[in-house]
Motif scaffolding. Structure first.
Motif, PDB file in Angstrom:
ATOM      1  N   GLU A  77       0.937  -1.322  -0.016  1.00  0.00           N
ATOM      2  CA  GLU A  77      -0.068  -0.074  -0.058  1.00  0.00           C
ATOM      3  C   GLU A  77       0.717   1.179  -0.009  1.00  0.00           C
ATOM      4  N   GLU A  78       2.051   1.246   0.650  1.00  0.00           N
ATOM      5  CA  GLU A  78       3.070   2.291   0.895  1.00  0.00           C
ATOM      6  C   GLU A  78       3.428   2.820  -0.685  1.00  0.00           C
ATOM      7  N   GLU A  79       3.794   1.559  -1.238  1.00  0.00           N
ATOM      8  CA  GLU A  79       4.332   1.612  -2.418  1.00  0.00           C
ATOM      9  C   GLU A  79       3.440   2.364  -3.558  1.00  0.00           C
ATOM     10  N   GLU A  80       2.049   1.725  -3.426  1.00  0.00           N
ATOM     11  CA  GLU A  80       1.123   2.283  -4.186  1.00  0.00           C
ATOM     12  C   GLU A  80       1.084   3.696  -4.051  1.00  0.00           C
ATOM     13  N   ILE A  81       1.108   4.214  -2.816  1.00  0.00           N
ATOM     14  CA  ILE A  81       0.849   5.678  -2.482  1.00  0.00           C
ATOM     15  C   ILE A  81       1.995   6.556  -3.178  1.00  0.00           C
ATOM     16  N   LEU A  82       3.306   6.212  -2.865  1.00  0.00           N
ATOM     17  CA  LEU A  82       4.690   6.556  -3.162  1.00  0.00           C
ATOM     18  C   LEU A  82       4.604   6.609  -4.897  1.00  0.00           C
ATOM     19  N   SER A  83       4.052   5.593  -5.594  1.00  0.00           N
ATOM     20  CA  SER A  83       4.155   5.576  -6.832  1.00  0.00           C
ATOM     21  C   SER A  83       3.282   6.583  -7.720  1.00  0.00           C
ATOM     22  N   GLU A  84       2.284   7.202  -6.812  1.00  0.00           N
ATOM     23  CA  GLU A  84       1.371   8.020  -7.473  1.00  0.00           C
ATOM     24  C   GLU A  84       1.879   9.709  -7.268  1.00  0.00           C
ATOM     25  N   CYS A  85       2.985   9.610  -6.317  1.00  0.00           N
ATOM     26  CA  CYS A  85       3.690  10.906  -6.327  1.00  0.00           C
ATOM     27  C   CYS A  85       4.356  11.580  -7.378  1.00  0.00           C
ATOM     28  N   THR A  86       4.443  12.818  -7.532  1.00  0.00           N
ATOM     29  CA  THR A  86       5.255  13.482  -8.454  1.00  0.00           C
ATOM     30  C   THR A  86       6.690  13.666  -7.963  1.00  0.00           C
ATOM     31  N   ARG A  87       7.709  13.567  -8.697  1.00  0.00           N
ATOM     32  CA  ARG A  87       9.011  13.820  -8.159  1.00  0.00           C
ATOM     33  C   ARG A  87       9.452  15.302  -8.355  1.00  0.00           C
ATOM     34  N   VAL A  88       9.949  16.326  -7.255  1.00  0.00           N
ATOM     35  CA  VAL A  88      10.220  17.332  -7.436  1.00  0.00           C
ATOM     36  C   VAL A  88      11.545  17.705  -6.968  1.00  0.00           C
ATOM     37  N   GLU A  89      12.513  18.214  -8.011  1.00  0.00           N
ATOM     38  CA  GLU A  89      13.739  18.712  -7.506  1.00  0.00           C
ATOM     39  C   GLU A  89      13.860  19.846  -6.841  1.00  0.00           C
ATOM     40  N   ALA A  90      14.653  19.990  -5.675  1.00  0.00           N
ATOM     41  CA  ALA A  90      14.690  21.262  -5.068  1.00  0.00           C
ATOM     42  C   ALA A  90      16.420  21.575  -4.672  1.00  0.00           C
ATOM     43  N   PRO A  91      17.083  22.694  -5.674  1.00  0.00           N
ATOM     44  CA  PRO A  91      18.128  23.013  -5.234  1.00  0.00           C
ATOM     45  C   PRO A  91      18.274  23.795  -3.985  1.00  0.00           C
ATOM     46  N   ARG A  97      12.528  25.108   3.551  1.00  0.00           N
ATOM     47  CA  ARG A  97      13.442  25.400   2.500  1.00  0.00           C
ATOM     48  C   ARG A  97      14.683  24.309   2.387  1.00  0.00           C
ATOM     49  N   ALA A  98      15.041  23.984   1.282  1.00  0.00           N
ATOM     50  CA  ALA A  98      16.033  23.033   0.857  1.00  0.00           C
ATOM     51  C   ALA A  98      17.212  23.517   1.595  1.00  0.00           C
ATOM     52  N   GLN A  99      17.860  22.874   2.274  1.00  0.00           N
ATOM     53  CA  GLN A  99      19.345  23.035   2.821  1.00  0.00           C
ATOM     54  C   GLN A  99      20.445  22.575   1.759  1.00  0.00           C
ATOM     55  N   THR A 100      20.246  21.552   1.368  1.00  0.00           N
ATOM     56  CA  THR A 100      21.096  20.787   0.276  1.00  0.00           C
ATOM     57  C   THR A 100      20.269  20.498  -0.771  1.00  0.00           C
ATOM     58  N   ASP A 101      20.932  20.265  -2.006  1.00  0.00           N
ATOM     59  CA  ASP A 101      20.074  19.672  -3.210  1.00  0.00           C
ATOM     60  C   ASP A 101      19.289  18.680  -2.814  1.00  0.00           C
ATOM     61  N   GLY A 102      18.219  18.470  -3.109  1.00  0.00           N
ATOM     62  CA  GLY A 102      17.443  17.415  -2.642  1.00  0.00           C
ATOM     63  C   GLY A 102      16.149  16.890  -3.452  1.00  0.00           C
ATOM     64  N   THR A 103      15.466  16.114  -3.412  1.00  0.00           N
ATOM     65  CA  THR A 103      14.444  15.605  -4.154  1.00  0.00           C
ATOM     66  C   THR A 103      13.122  15.067  -3.079  1.00  0.00           C
ATOM     67  N   LEU A 104      12.059  15.675  -3.596  1.00  0.00           N
ATOM     68  CA  LEU A 104      10.882  15.516  -2.939  1.00  0.00           C
ATOM     69  C   LEU A 104       9.888  14.507  -3.718  1.00  0.00           C
ATOM     70  N   LEU A 105       8.928  13.855  -2.822  1.00  0.00           N
ATOM     71  CA  LEU A 105       8.025  13.200  -3.686  1.00  0.00           C
ATOM     72  C   LEU A 105       6.533  13.986  -3.148  1.00  0.00           C
ATOM     73  N   ARG A 106       5.957  14.357  -3.968  1.00  0.00           N
ATOM     74  CA  ARG A 106       4.599  15.155  -3.853  1.00  0.00           C
ATOM     75  C   ARG A 106       3.331  14.475  -4.207  1.00  0.00           C
ATOM     76  N   PHE A 107       2.586  14.308  -3.137  1.00  0.00           N
ATOM     77  CA  PHE A 107       1.306  13.793  -3.398  1.00  0.00           C
ATOM     78  C   PHE A 107       0.126  14.881  -3.511  1.00  0.00           C
ATOM     79  N   CYS A 108      -0.517  15.051  -4.483  1.00  0.00           N
ATOM     80  CA  CYS A 108      -1.253  16.267  -4.743  1.00  0.00           C
ATOM     81  C   CYS A 108      -2.740  15.931  -3.857  1.00  0.00           C
ATOM     82  N   ARG A 109      -3.070  16.964  -3.140  1.00  0.00           N
ATOM     83  CA  ARG A 109      -4.357  16.667  -2.262  1.00  0.00           C
ATOM     84  C   ARG A 109      -5.499  16.497  -3.302  1.00  0.00           C
ATOM     85  N   SER A 110      -5.408  16.915  -4.566  1.00  0.00           N
ATOM     86  CA  SER A 110      -6.271  16.947  -5.420  1.00  0.00           C
ATOM     87  C   SER A 110      -6.433  15.740  -6.389  1.00  0.00           C
TER      88      SER A 110
END
Length: 179
Positions: free
Chosen positions: A15-29, A90-103
């Motif tokens: 189930e967790e993998e199902e949720i994470l697979s629906e996320c959008t990858r966001v790069e954060a410098p 704020r991003a302290q280092t270069d990073g990547t986020l997984l975003r699950f949209c409320r919509s």
């Protein structure tokens, strides 16, 4: 992700993998603003890589409330109730986020109501745990240290906020999923 850490402990790994697979990858410098206090939005974020600072702006200085690392979740309060953001991130280092949209939640609810409801229970569990830790810190401040110094009160206030806004400890007994 090389380290194992459960993001949503009430969900099964599938189930967790199902949720994470629906996320959008966001790069954060490094240095980029991810969230601003008071802005709208209800997206949920999972730190995939990097370090992210949760803070308040007070008197021209950043009051650091938490540092978030791989597997940590933020944005859950706005995700649950649609309210404005309660802090800056704020991003302290270069990073990547997984975003699950409320919509996107209604689509998940139609596709897999059981997983969607368990996600809500998992988020409620995270919020409840943080609230209990904040209550503990407030109790210590109010009853065990009534004459605390300004610095001690500042540290306790930061701990209260971290308790409410920081992911469950990585060492919890629910750890297992690698993503």
């Amino acid at each position: 992700m090389s380290e194992k850490k459960r993001v949503f402990p009430q969900l099964s790994p599938t189930e967790e993998e199902e949720i994470l697979s629906e996320c959008t990858r966001v790069e954060a410098p490094a240095g980029s603003a991810v969230l601003r206090k008071g802005e709208g939005g209800g997206d949920l974020y999972v730190v995939d890589s990097g370090v992210f600072k949760v803070y308040e702006e007070t008197g021209g200085e950043d009051f650091v409330l938490a540092l978030l690392n791989r597997g940590d979740v933020f944005g859950e309060l706005s995700f649950l109730d649609g309210s404005p953001r309660s802090a800056f991130v704020r991003a302290q280092t270069d990073g990547t986020l997984l975003r699950f949209c409320r919509s996107d939640f209604p689509k998940l609810l139609l596709k897999n109501p059981y997983t969607a409801s368990r996600l809500l229970f998992s988020l409620a569990s995270i919020v409840s745990s943080r609230l209990r830790k904040a209550d503990e810190a407030l109790s210590i401040l109010a009853f065990e240290q009534p004459e605390a110094t300004s610095e001690e009160m500042h540290m306790l206030a930061a701990e209260m906020y971290r308790a409410v806004n920081k992911e469950l400890s990585p060492g919890s007994s629910d750890s297992a999923l690698e993503f």
